[in-house]
Structures are given as C-alpha cells and as structure tokens.
Design an enzyme around this catalytic site. Sequence first.
Site, PDB file in Angstrom:
ATOM      1  N   LYS A 128      13.547 -11.465  74.700  1.00 19.44           N
ATOM      2  CA  LYS A 128      14.999 -12.185  74.739  1.00 19.44           C
ATOM      3  C   LYS A 128      15.669 -12.177  73.590  1.00 19.44           C
ATOM      4  CE  LYS A 128      15.917 -15.026  78.683  1.00 19.44           C
ATOM      5  NZ  LYS A 128      15.804 -16.278  79.129  1.00 19.44           N
TER       6      LYS A 128
HETATM    7  C1  E4P Z   1      17.777 -17.119  81.689  1.00 11.72           C
HETATM    8  O1  E4P Z   1      17.162 -16.318  81.081  1.00 11.72           O
HETATM    9  C2  E4P Z   1      17.970 -18.500  81.110  1.00 11.72           C
HETATM   10  O2  E4P Z   1      16.525 -19.095  81.122  1.00 11.72           O
HETATM   11  C3  E4P Z   1      18.615 -19.525  82.284  1.00 11.72           C
HETATM   12  O3  E4P Z   1      18.747 -19.075  83.563  1.00 11.72           O
HETATM   13  C4  E4P Z   1      19.302 -20.784  81.929  1.00 11.72           C
HETATM   14  O4  E4P Z   1      19.476 -21.384  82.875  1.00 11.72           O
HETATM   15  P1  E4P Z   1      20.246 -22.802  82.930  1.00 11.72           P
HETATM   16  O5  E4P Z   1      21.565 -22.787  82.627  1.00 11.72           O
HETATM   17  O6  E4P Z   1      19.862 -23.469  84.247  1.00 11.72           O
HETATM   18  O7  E4P Z   1      19.334 -23.703  81.660  1.00 11.72           O
END
Ligand code: E4P
Length: 221
Positions: A85
């Site tokens: 990522k």
């Molecule tokens: C995506 O890959 C992120 O890890 C995630 O969906 C973030 O979500 P949040 O806004 O609930 O922390």
Amino acid sequence: MKFFLDTANVEQIRQALDWGLCDGVTTNPSLVAKEGRNMEEAVKEICELVGPDRPVSAEVIAVEHDEIIAEAQERAAWAENVVVKIPLIPEGVKAIKTCTDMGIPINATLIFSCGQALLAAKAGAAYVSPFVGRQDDIGYDGMKSVEQIAQMLYMYDDLNSEIILASARTVEHVIRGTQCGAHICTMGFDTLKQLFKHPLTDIGLDRFLSDYRALQEKLGG
Ligand code: E4P
C-alpha cells in the site's frame, strides 16, 4: 463483489474466513498499532492464515521515493500474497510506477478524488482505494468519488486498476458500492457483521422455532 476485511486482528479474519466472507485483507499502520504488534510479524501471520490466493495489503511508512521502494521490496518479500500500500502523494505515485515495473502489486491508498485515482491508475496501481467514510465524515458524499472512478476506469482499456471501496462503515456504503461497480469492498469486522442484521430475520426465526416447538409438544403429548 469481493469482500476484504480491513483489520490486523487475526481472530476477526479467522471468523470471516469461517463464514466464507473473506477474499482478502487490508491493513494500515493505525490498524497494526491498534493490535500492538510488529507489522512484519502480523502481516506474515495474516498471509499464512488466509493462504496464497487472498491478497493482503501492507502499507509503507516512508514518504520519499527511494525509501518507499526499499520498504515495498521488503514487504513484498514477506509473503507471495502481499500487496504493498502506497499513499497518493507525488513521491508515492512515482513509486507506484517503479514498483509496478518491478512486478510488485500496489494498492494506492488515501484516495479521496477521481483525479487522485486517475494518477494511481496511470502509474499502474493494481488497486485504487477511495476512502468513503472519511469523506462522509467531513460532509462530502464519499460514494460520488467511487461512482466517478468506476465510470472512468470502465471506459479506458489501458487503466486496469481494481477499485477497493475503502473506509466502508455502513451497510449502505457496501450496497451503494455494488451498485456503482466497485470490484472490492474492504470493511471492518463490525461493518461485515452489520450486513447480517435485520430485525425481521430475528423475529421471523423466533416465530418459526417457537411454532415448530409447539407442534412437537402437541404431537409428542
Ligand atoms: C483502507 O485500506 C483503509 O485501511 C481503511 O478502509 C480506512 O478506514 P477508516 O476510515 O474506517 O479508518
């Protein structure tokens, strides 16, 4: 639509796998910190648990191109199903291109607009992750960006990223995601559990069971 679990919690992943509802996992530094674990150790355990056919996203911490590449190579070596990522910043976009050319699959993260998704897709990201819930939090309609990204990606043969609807916090997010063509929805364990819930299911089941118990008593007695 594929379901990814957005967590670094092994027990939650185990449960989702048991339900047959886990096609992959996404983690981020905050989720790993929440578990209080070393990222490498946690990601390796998750990769082994889900098996080689389910992608597991592990995020870089670096923000400069060369350091991002070094971390991406390190994470990619943790397991064959690791997807790296990388945040949507200029150095990140450059790194997405380098990693893609090296054969490392990338999930472009922290995407909040169609323009950002376009940059990630042009750089060759395997996945683009628009964050819906976080846009809703500040008064935007997060799903609009997913709709626009889907429209754009479905129109061009040379943009091959899959859309991961990220920051999905409600059943409505998941359902609207299916309607606008997101390939994957990554959701926390609570959101996954919400999908099961409907008061009429509980009421209906109670009635079916009590009616049948009453019949058994009648027939038995
Ligand atoms: C995506 O890959 C992120 O890890 C995630 O969906 C973030 O979500 P949040 O806004 O609930 O922390």
